[in-house]
Scaffold this motif. Structure first.
Motif, PDB file in Angstrom:
ATOM      1  N   TRP A  31       0.808  -1.149   0.000  1.00 37.88           N
ATOM      2  CA  TRP A  31       0.025   0.031  -0.183  1.00 37.88           C
ATOM      3  C   TRP A  31       0.802   1.260  -0.029  1.00 37.88           C
ATOM      4  O   TRP A  31       0.145   2.361   0.113  1.00 37.88           O
ATOM      5  CB  TRP A  31      -1.062   0.013   1.196  1.00 37.88           C
ATOM      6  CG  TRP A  31      -0.275  -0.516   2.478  1.00 37.88           C
ATOM      7  CD1 TRP A  31      -0.924  -1.926   2.796  1.00 37.88           C
ATOM      8  CD2 TRP A  31       0.529  -0.165   3.449  1.00 37.88           C
ATOM      9  NE1 TRP A  31      -0.149  -2.212   3.971  1.00 37.88           N
ATOM     10  CE2 TRP A  31       0.761  -1.294   4.357  1.00 37.88           C
ATOM     11  CE3 TRP A  31       1.014   0.923   3.378  1.00 37.88           C
ATOM     12  CZ2 TRP A  31       1.695  -0.810   5.560  1.00 37.88           C
ATOM     13  CZ3 TRP A  31       2.069   1.385   4.692  1.00 37.88           C
ATOM     14  CH2 TRP A  31       2.372   0.095   5.475  1.00 37.88           C
ATOM     15  N   ALA A  33       2.836   4.056  -1.909  1.00 35.05           N
ATOM     16  CA  ALA A  33       2.948   4.454  -3.215  1.00 35.05           C
ATOM     17  C   ALA A  33       4.404   4.609  -3.678  1.00 35.05           C
ATOM     18  O   ALA A  33       4.925   4.137  -4.591  1.00 35.05           O
ATOM     19  CB  ALA A  33       2.117   5.837  -3.627  1.00 35.05           C
ATOM     20  N   LEU A  37       7.106   3.196  -6.479  1.00 35.08           N
ATOM     21  CA  LEU A  37       8.047   4.199  -7.527  1.00 35.08           C
ATOM     22  C   LEU A  37       9.501   3.523  -7.604  1.00 35.08           C
ATOM     23  O   LEU A  37       9.848   3.802  -8.690  1.00 35.08           O
ATOM     24  CB  LEU A  37       8.005   5.759  -6.571  1.00 35.08           C
ATOM     25  CG  LEU A  37       7.697   6.735  -7.619  1.00 35.08           C
ATOM     26  CD1 LEU A  37       6.665   6.669  -8.280  1.00 35.08           C
ATOM     27  CD2 LEU A  37       8.331   7.840  -6.385  1.00 35.08           C
ATOM     28  N   MET A  73      10.796   2.702  10.530  1.00 31.63           N
ATOM     29  CA  MET A  73       9.539   3.574  10.885  1.00 31.63           C
ATOM     30  C   MET A  73       8.951   4.099   9.723  1.00 31.63           C
ATOM     31  O   MET A  73       8.009   5.011  10.058  1.00 31.63           O
ATOM     32  CB  MET A  73       9.568   4.357  12.120  1.00 31.63           C
ATOM     33  CG  MET A  73      10.087   3.451  13.293  1.00 31.63           C
ATOM     34  SD  MET A  73      10.439   4.599  14.652  1.00 31.63           S
ATOM     35  CE  MET A  73       9.085   4.980  15.309  1.00 31.63           C
ATOM     36  N   ILE A  75       8.405   3.804   5.202  1.00 31.07           N
ATOM     37  CA  ILE A  75       8.797   3.129   4.126  1.00 31.07           C
ATOM     38  C   ILE A  75       8.722   3.949   2.931  1.00 31.07           C
ATOM     39  O   ILE A  75       7.918   4.793   3.122  1.00 31.07           O
ATOM     40  CB  ILE A  75       8.180   1.783   4.100  1.00 31.07           C
ATOM     41  CG1 ILE A  75       6.533   2.174   4.192  1.00 31.07           C
ATOM     42  CG2 ILE A  75       8.413   0.616   4.953  1.00 31.07           C
ATOM     43  CD1 ILE A  75       5.741   1.053   3.919  1.00 31.07           C
TER      44      ILE A  75
ATOM     45  N   LEU B  34       9.706  11.722 -10.570  1.00 34.20           N
ATOM     46  CA  LEU B  34       9.847  10.355  -9.370  1.00 34.20           C
ATOM     47  C   LEU B  34       8.713  10.181  -8.941  1.00 34.20           C
ATOM     48  O   LEU B  34       8.437   8.902  -8.557  1.00 34.20           O
ATOM     49  CB  LEU B  34      10.834  11.105  -8.500  1.00 34.20           C
ATOM     50  CG  LEU B  34      11.218  10.131  -7.560  1.00 34.20           C
ATOM     51  CD1 LEU B  34      11.928   8.698  -8.103  1.00 34.20           C
ATOM     52  CD2 LEU B  34      12.144  10.537  -6.390  1.00 34.20           C
ATOM     53  N   GLN B  35       7.946  11.135  -8.759  1.00 32.37           N
ATOM     54  CA  GLN B  35       6.564  10.872  -7.771  1.00 32.37           C
ATOM     55  C   GLN B  35       5.279  10.758  -8.913  1.00 32.37           C
ATOM     56  O   GLN B  35       4.483  11.614  -9.006  1.00 32.37           O
ATOM     57  CB  GLN B  35       6.365  11.804  -6.960  1.00 32.37           C
ATOM     58  CG  GLN B  35       4.959  11.199  -6.077  1.00 32.37           C
ATOM     59  CD  GLN B  35       4.778  12.193  -4.713  1.00 32.37           C
ATOM     60  OE1 GLN B  35       5.793  12.737  -4.344  1.00 32.37           O
ATOM     61  NE2 GLN B  35       3.543  12.544  -4.425  1.00 32.37           N
ATOM     62  N   ALA B  36       5.503   9.573 -10.009  1.00 29.98           N
ATOM     63  CA  ALA B  36       4.513   9.641 -10.807  1.00 29.98           C
ATOM     64  C   ALA B  36       3.057   9.696 -10.495  1.00 29.98           C
ATOM     65  O   ALA B  36       2.739   8.895  -9.384  1.00 29.98           O
ATOM     66  CB  ALA B  36       4.662   8.273 -11.847  1.00 29.98           C
ATOM     67  N   MET B  41      -1.226  10.398  -5.390  1.00 33.23           N
ATOM     68  CA  MET B  41      -0.928   9.014  -5.102  1.00 33.23           C
ATOM     69  C   MET B  41      -0.648   8.881  -3.635  1.00 33.23           C
ATOM     70  O   MET B  41      -0.507   7.572  -3.315  1.00 33.23           O
ATOM     71  CB  MET B  41       0.431   8.585  -5.871  1.00 33.23           C
ATOM     72  CG  MET B  41       0.468   8.796  -7.266  1.00 33.23           C
ATOM     73  SD  MET B  41      -1.162   7.721  -8.041  1.00 33.23           S
ATOM     74  CE  MET B  41       0.040   5.920  -8.206  1.00 33.23           C
ATOM     75  N   LEU B  42      -0.393   9.543  -2.863  1.00 33.44           N
ATOM     76  CA  LEU B  42      -0.125   9.734  -1.372  1.00 33.44           C
ATOM     77  C   LEU B  42      -1.557   9.809  -0.711  1.00 33.44           C
ATOM     78  O   LEU B  42      -1.185   9.767   0.647  1.00 33.44           O
ATOM     79  CB  LEU B  42       0.898  10.564  -0.830  1.00 33.44           C
ATOM     80  CG  LEU B  42       2.293  10.383  -1.573  1.00 33.44           C
ATOM     81  CD1 LEU B  42       3.228  11.308  -1.207  1.00 33.44           C
ATOM     82  CD2 LEU B  42       2.855   8.742  -1.411  1.00 33.44           C
ATOM     83  N   PRO B  59      -5.081   7.022  -6.090  1.00 27.93           N
ATOM     84  CA  PRO B  59      -4.146   6.367  -7.113  1.00 27.93           C
ATOM     85  C   PRO B  59      -5.227   5.923  -8.234  1.00 27.93           C
ATOM     86  O   PRO B  59      -4.764   5.926  -9.412  1.00 27.93           O
ATOM     87  CB  PRO B  59      -3.674   5.122  -6.309  1.00 27.93           C
ATOM     88  CG  PRO B  59      -3.477   5.704  -4.999  1.00 27.93           C
ATOM     89  CD  PRO B  59      -4.807   6.563  -4.664  1.00 27.93           C
ATOM     90  N   SER B 131       7.586  11.850   9.627  1.00 29.09           N
ATOM     91  CA  SER B 131       7.254  11.337   8.324  1.00 29.09           C
ATOM     92  C   SER B 131       6.605  12.517   7.662  1.00 29.09           C
ATOM     93  O   SER B 131       5.947  13.211   8.520  1.00 29.09           O
ATOM     94  CB  SER B 131       6.525  10.097   8.491  1.00 29.09           C
ATOM     95  OG  SER B 131       5.816   9.933   7.588  1.00 29.09           O
ATOM     96  N   THR B 135      -0.040   7.746   4.980  1.00 29.56           N
ATOM     97  CA  THR B 135      -0.663   6.420   4.286  1.00 29.56           C
ATOM     98  C   THR B 135       0.584   5.580   4.112  1.00 29.56           C
ATOM     99  O   THR B 135       0.493   4.122   4.031  1.00 29.56           O
ATOM    100  CB  THR B 135      -1.183   6.674   2.753  1.00 29.56           C
ATOM    101  OG1 THR B 135      -0.269   7.622   1.977  1.00 29.56           O
ATOM    102  CG2 THR B 135      -2.460   7.714   2.886  1.00 29.56           C
ATOM    103  N   CYS B 136       1.949   6.273   3.990  1.00 35.07           N
ATOM    104  CA  CYS B 136       2.970   5.298   4.330  1.00 35.07           C
ATOM    105  C   CYS B 136       3.350   4.562   5.369  1.00 35.07           C
ATOM    106  O   CYS B 136       3.461   3.419   5.439  1.00 35.07           O
ATOM    107  CB  CYS B 136       4.192   6.027   3.568  1.00 35.07           C
ATOM    108  SG  CYS B 136       4.174   6.630   2.138  1.00 35.07           S
ATOM    109  N   ASP B 137       3.360   5.465   6.235  1.00 30.66           N
ATOM    110  CA  ASP B 137       4.151   5.180   7.665  1.00 30.66           C
ATOM    111  C   ASP B 137       3.180   5.004   8.798  1.00 30.66           C
ATOM    112  O   ASP B 137       3.439   4.712   9.811  1.00 30.66           O
ATOM    113  CB  ASP B 137       5.149   6.151   7.952  1.00 30.66           C
ATOM    114  CG  ASP B 137       6.163   6.478   6.947  1.00 30.66           C
ATOM    115  OD1 ASP B 137       6.222   5.407   6.154  1.00 30.66           O
ATOM    116  OD2 ASP B 137       6.658   7.417   6.638  1.00 30.66           O
ATOM    117  N   PHE B 139       1.120   2.967   9.836  1.00 32.47           N
ATOM    118  CA  PHE B 139       1.089   1.433   9.905  1.00 32.47           C
ATOM    119  C   PHE B 139       1.990   1.164  11.114  1.00 32.47           C
ATOM    120  O   PHE B 139       1.728   0.261  11.937  1.00 32.47           O
ATOM    121  CB  PHE B 139       1.597   0.514   8.728  1.00 32.47           C
ATOM    122  CG  PHE B 139       2.103  -0.614   9.043  1.00 32.47           C
ATOM    123  CD1 PHE B 139       1.075  -1.921   8.749  1.00 32.47           C
ATOM    124  CD2 PHE B 139       3.289  -1.138   9.235  1.00 32.47           C
ATOM    125  CE1 PHE B 139       1.295  -2.953   9.229  1.00 32.47           C
ATOM    126  CE2 PHE B 139       3.538  -2.331   9.469  1.00 32.47           C
ATOM    127  CZ  PHE B 139       2.655  -3.522   9.339  1.00 32.47           C
TER     128      PHE B 139
END
Lengths: 108, 306
Positions: A31, A33, A37, A73, A75, B34-36, B41-42, B59, B131, B135-137, B139
């Motif tokens: 999940w 993005a 990439l 912590m 990604i 780089l961030q297509a 997307m985030l 996305p 951060s 949505t990435c981190d 978790f």
């Protein structure tokens, strides 16, 4: 995933990073993005430098123990292991040229 | 051989420009960056893009725009632009440090990227609790206490997303009311897991190996206090991605490209669309709208050159 990339798990992690060939571990999740990439860059690096570096991917969703042990912590986090020890760490998505620059000591 | 049109960036602005330019027969090359797909997307749910009454995932929306652009012949390439030279025509755009493209016209749709706080500890602990991507981190902060810094829609969205994981989310904002849209602000204020710390600015990120807290200064009393948190998500806005064009294109003091007639920059033949030239609205739909304008402007300008 390309066949020149190793899939690491909590169980296999120790044996994958052992040895004197540097191993780049990509801590990722489906999940994320920015992880998607950089995935093609890592595949290209694996293809270009098969004798220099092993590229492994560790899905942090399924392998939380290893991520926790290495204090991941955020990604994507890329870690280079050399002789079983952490040697470099790159946090966040970077252009391929920047990755190659940071990995230069392990690709020569 | 030079391309008629190179579009730099693949967010809503770049892809909408690509749809229009492709339908106009220009067969544009889109260097995705780089961030297509751009900032969407985030994100998770996009609820304010017209035509999607039930909302759509960021996305997913970008995938639809991408397919629409490709259907009409736009060529989307995974290039990250490393250099641009607008001093002579055709213009030169270099991607990935080596691939060169010549273009009769260029649309810049490089967008904006997250701004950081610039306080001690922030950079050192990035990836260790600091951060800019919930949505990435998010978790990593299950049952932990986290802070979100900011008061706009992005901050609200990050805070609400983080409630899925965190035990408590503290929103730190320098004013006494949010800049966010009323509906997003209301959701945050009503959420049982979210606490708001008004009138406070972060002065230092605390922690040795990982984040342990955030030092705040009260903007009214000047008093400092330490907020105990394991994660800090920075959502204080964005800055335009224009570093590559400095000295070549006119920009304002914040780095936003200045457009003169319609969407043309200070160099004729170079156009701007989306957040890169918009310090005010910064919405997916306004980006798409300016992408359309830039494509039409570029098409007419190219015709006039023949």
């Amino acid at each position: 995933m390309a066949d020149n990339i190793v899939t690491a798990t909590d169980a296999s992690f120790g044996s994958i990073i052992a040895g004197d060939k540097p191993v780049l571990v990509d801590f990722w999740a489906p999940w994320c993005a920015p992880c998607r990439l950089i995935a093609p860059f890592l595949e290209e690096i694996a293809t270009q430098y098969p004798d220099k570096i092993t590229i492994a991917k560790l899905n942090i969703d399924e392998n939380q123990q290893t991520a926790l042990e290495h204090s991941v912590m955020s990604i994507p986090t890329l870690m280079v292991f050399h002789n079983g020890r952490p040697a470099a760490r790159i946090v966040g998505a970077r252009p391929k040229a920047a990755l190659l620059h940071d990995l230069a000591p392990y690709l020569a | 051989m030079s391309e008629s049109l190179v579009i730099i960036g693949s967010g809503p602005a770049g892809l909408t420009a690509a749809i229009y330019a492709a339908r106009g027969g220009l067969a544009p090359v889109v260097l995705e960056g780089l961030q297509a797909g751009g900032q969407l997307m985030l994100t998770t749910d996009v609820e304010n893009f017209p035509g999607f009454p039930d909302g759509i995932l960021g996305p997913e929306l970008m995938d639809l725009l991408r397919r629409q652009a490709e259907r009409f012949g736009a060529r989307l390439l995974p290039g990250d632009v490393s250099r641009a030279d607008f001093s002579s025509r055709p213009f030169l755009v270099e991607a990935n440090g080596s691939e060169e493209y010549l273009a009769d016209a260029v649309i810049i749709a490089t967008g904006a990227e997250a701004r950081w706080l610039g306080i001690p500890g922030e950079e050192r602990l990035r990836g260790y609790g600091v951060s800019a991507c919930a949505t990435c981190d998010g978790f990593f902060f299950k049952e932990r206490r986290v802070a979100v810094v900011g008061g706009g829609d992005s901050a609200m969205e990050e805070a609400l997303f983080l409630t899925r994981f965190a035990s408590e989310v503290v929103v730190v904002h320098r004013r006494h009311e949010f800049r966010a849209s009323a509906i997003m602000a209301r959701r945050v204020l009503d959420h049982p897991k979210i606490l708001v710390r008004w009138n406070a600015v972060p002065v230092e990120v605390l922690g040795e190996q990982a984040v342990t807290g955030l030092r705040l200064r009260d903007t009214i009393t000047g008093a400092e206090e330490d907020l105990q948190v394991d994660g800090i998500f920075v959502a204080i806005g964005h800055e335009p991605v224009t570093g590559l064009f400095r000295g070549q294109l006119e920009m304002d003091h914040l780095g936003y490209l200045i457009t003169k007639e319609s969407s043309m920059t200070s160099v004729p033949g170079v156009f701007a669309a989306g957040d890169v030239a918009d310090a005010t609205y910064r919405q997916a739909v306004t980006a798409a709208g300016t992408g359309c304008r830039a494509a039409i402007d570029a098409e007419r300008w190219l015709e006039a050159q023949e």
